[in-house]
Design a protein around this motif. Structure first.
Motif, short mmCIF file in Angstrom:
data_model
loop_
_atom_site.label_atom_id
_atom_site.label_comp_id
_atom_site.label_asym_id
_atom_site.label_seq_id
_atom_site.Cartn_x
_atom_site.Cartn_y
_atom_site.Cartn_z
N HIS A 272 54.87 25.19 40.02
CA HIS A 272 53.98 25.67 39.12
C HIS A 272 53.81 25.07 37.96
O HIS A 272 53.36 25.14 37.41
CB HIS A 272 55.69 26.71 38.63
CG HIS A 272 55.90 27.73 37.31
ND1 HIS A 272 54.81 28.78 37.30
CD2 HIS A 272 55.25 27.34 36.30
CE1 HIS A 272 54.31 29.75 36.27
NE2 HIS A 272 55.21 28.49 35.46
N HIS A 276 50.76 23.79 34.64
CA HIS A 276 50.44 23.96 33.95
C HIS A 276 49.63 22.38 33.06
O HIS A 276 49.20 22.36 31.84
CB HIS A 276 51.82 24.19 32.71
CG HIS A 276 52.38 25.80 33.11
ND1 HIS A 276 51.78 26.69 32.40
CD2 HIS A 276 53.33 25.94 33.41
CE1 HIS A 276 52.36 27.61 32.31
NE2 HIS A 276 53.18 27.41 32.78
N GLU A 302 49.81 30.60 31.64
CA GLU A 302 50.39 31.38 33.08
C GLU A 302 49.69 31.65 34.22
O GLU A 302 49.52 31.26 35.64
CB GLU A 302 51.37 32.94 32.82
CG GLU A 302 52.13 32.65 32.32
CD GLU A 302 53.42 31.81 32.80
OE1 GLU A 302 53.79 31.88 33.71
OE2 GLU A 302 53.65 30.37 31.44
N SER A 305 49.42 28.05 36.62
CA SER A 305 50.90 28.31 36.75
C SER A 305 50.52 28.98 37.67
O SER A 305 51.40 28.54 39.19
CB SER A 305 51.62 27.95 35.78
OG SER A 305 51.87 29.26 35.14
ZN ZN Z 1 55.28 28.96 33.15
#
Ligand code: ZN
Length: 508
Positions: A272, A276, A302, A305
């Motif tokens: 994740h 980013h 978001e 990610s």
């Molecule tokens: Zn995040």
């Protein structure tokens, strides 16, 4: 995207060049502030806190006085109406917005609010620990009152207050748009989740918890970050209480993780945060250390990610080339577990009370609860003392479970204590953006074949081409539309979830 052609057509204006040098100074303070913040979360000794806070106070004062100084104001006006390349126009737009943001609140009010907020996180943390919502309620009430007041200062042409708040996290996504989005999620996903829970399908996941040695997990974390495309010449991976990503600029991006006895927890948080990080690393060099040298918005961040974590990382094809490696690292824990069993386990649906531990399907329903409550708090003056009861009712209605105590309910998130109202929806929007990108990408290329052959780079290149390189130059809604040829459409997200989890659980 070097703006070369445009630069030739319109030589850069002297006013803009001077403005740039002021902004560069402001950015230098900002960079130092970010670095101190990173240090606080990772390496700084406990006693450093109050001393570092004083340094931070001085630096942010210096930042504010440059950004709101007469010189910048004059130069912004001088650039108005000049013919400038797109990146320069975007920098002007950001500078103006930042100026407005810093200026619209009377300084005494802002100071009083800052004092309140610096206390409120501590009050919230204590209230959560003691499971005592009443202890936090008066502070929360004050924060909401301030946030409404500040939103009123910024509101344009009768704009609703909650719309002003939403706009500061995700431009162009007001209540009208979000009501439609969350309405669809409620209508489609709540009954779908119910069918899954009634399906009687049991997925084994006991092997994900156990004695997973930290040094092996660390090895895995580095391997995975690199495998998905995180560049360790321009980035680092550290440990912190809660995983996060910090970016100084596109040549210095830092991610963190947290190791526990749940092997999937660190593993997917690394994927994740790498998502980013890769976004930030992919910003074009012509934008480095400018006001637009970072991701477009919270929601777009978001999306990147979650694309990496869920769409890529929880895909069975992703594990085809590397599952053996995982088994070699953890022979006694995973040696007997097949790849199919492992992938099913990391996609298991299990409605829970805590948002940050939610599975992919339930996640946006946690966000839905917060959206509906924030709307009531801001637009309907809901009495904060009614929050715990309503929170529990909504959880029961949407996820089928009810918190037994407020520390597992209304007190679980830090956001409201920091005054971040309007932030939550961007988490759900990010997932939906990602699903729309995925649907489009599958028409352009064989995504699963790339995963099976270990070529994650081919996927990252497409994301970089359409999203990453633009940084904050263009708004998220436009980036999504330019990439997929369509305005935001939540149907892709619902279809993606229904197809994936319908297949896993044998339901429709
Ligand atoms: Zn995040």
């Amino acid at each position: 995207m070097k703006d070369h052609n445009q630069n030739h057509a319109a030589p850069q204006s002297p006013a803009f060049a001077r403005l740039q040098s002021h902004l560069e100074q402001a950015m230098a303070y900002q960079t130092a502030l970010i670095l101190l913040e990173w240090d606080n979360e990772t390496l700084a000794p406990r006693e450093a806190g109050p001393y570092t806070a004083r340094v931070q106070g001085t630096l942010s004062g210096a930042y504010q006085s440059i950004m709101t100084g007469d010189e910048i104001r004059r130069l912004l006006d001088a650039c108005q109406g000049e013919e400038l390349p797109e990146s320069a126009r975007a920098i002007l737009r950001e500078a103006r917005e930042e100026l407005e943001r810093l200026e619209c609140i009377p300084p005494e009010e802002y100071r009083a609010y800052q004092e309140l907020v610096s206390e409120s996180t501590r009050i919230w943390a204590k209230a959560r620990e003691d499971n005592d919502f009443e202890a936090f309620a008066p502070t929360l009430e004050k924060i909401i009152a301030y946030q409404k007041k500040f939103a009123a200062y910024r509101a344009k042409d009768g704009q609703k207050l909650y719309d002003v708040m939403l706009d500061s996290y995700e431009k162009g996504f007001n209540m009208e748009k979000l009501d439609r989005f969350f309405g669809k999620l409620k209508e489609e996903l709540v009954p779908f989740l119910h069918r899954i829970m009634e399906s009687g399908v049991e997925i084994r996941d006991d092997f994900l918890v156990g004695d997973y040695p930290e040094e092996k997990q660390r090895e895995l974390a580095h391997f995975l970050a690199e495998y998905v495309g995180f560049d360790f010449d321009k980035g680092v991976l550290a440990v912190s209480a809660h995983p996060f990503t910090t970016n100084l600029h596109n040549h210095d991006v830092r991610i963190t993780t947290h190791y526990s006895d749940h092997v999937d927890s660190s593993l997917f948080s690394v994927i994740h945060e790498s998502g980013h990080g890769i976004y930030e690393l992919g910003v074009d060099d012509s934008l480095t250390q400018t006001l637009i040298g970072q991701g477009a918005s919270m929601g777009m961040h978001e999306s990147q990610s979650r694309f990496m974590e869920n769409i890529i990382g929880r895909n069975e094809a992703f594990w085809v080339p590397i599952y053996k490696r995982l088994q070699e690292l953890f022979p006694s824990q995973l040696g007997e577990v097949s790849r199919q069993q492992f992938v099913a386990a990391v996609n298991k649906v299990q409605p829970g009370l805590i948002r940050t531990e939610a599975d992919e399907l339930c996640y946006s329903l946690h966000v839905l609860v917060r959206y509906e409550l924030e709307k009531k708090l801001v637009e309907e003056d809901l009495d904060v003392r009614k929050l715990p009861g309503l929170w529990a009712d909504y959880y029961e209605q949407y996820l089928g479970i009810r918190p037994g105590k407020d520390s597992e309910g209304v007190l679980q998130d830090i956001h409201w204590s920091q005054g971040s109202l309007g932030y939550f929806p961007s988490y759900a929007l990010g997932s939906a953006f990602a699903a729309q990108m995925y649907a489009w990408m599958k028409k352009q290329m064989d995504v699963e074949a790339c995963l099976r052959s270990g070529d994650i780079g081919a996927i990252v290149r497409v994301l970089r081409e359409h999203i990453h390189r633009y940084g904050k130059m263009r708004e998220s809604r436009r980036l999504l539309k330019d990439m997929t040829g369509e305005d935001f459409n939540p149907d892709y997200y619902i279809r993606y979830l229904k197809e994936k989890y319908g297949a896993l659980y044998g339901v429709e």
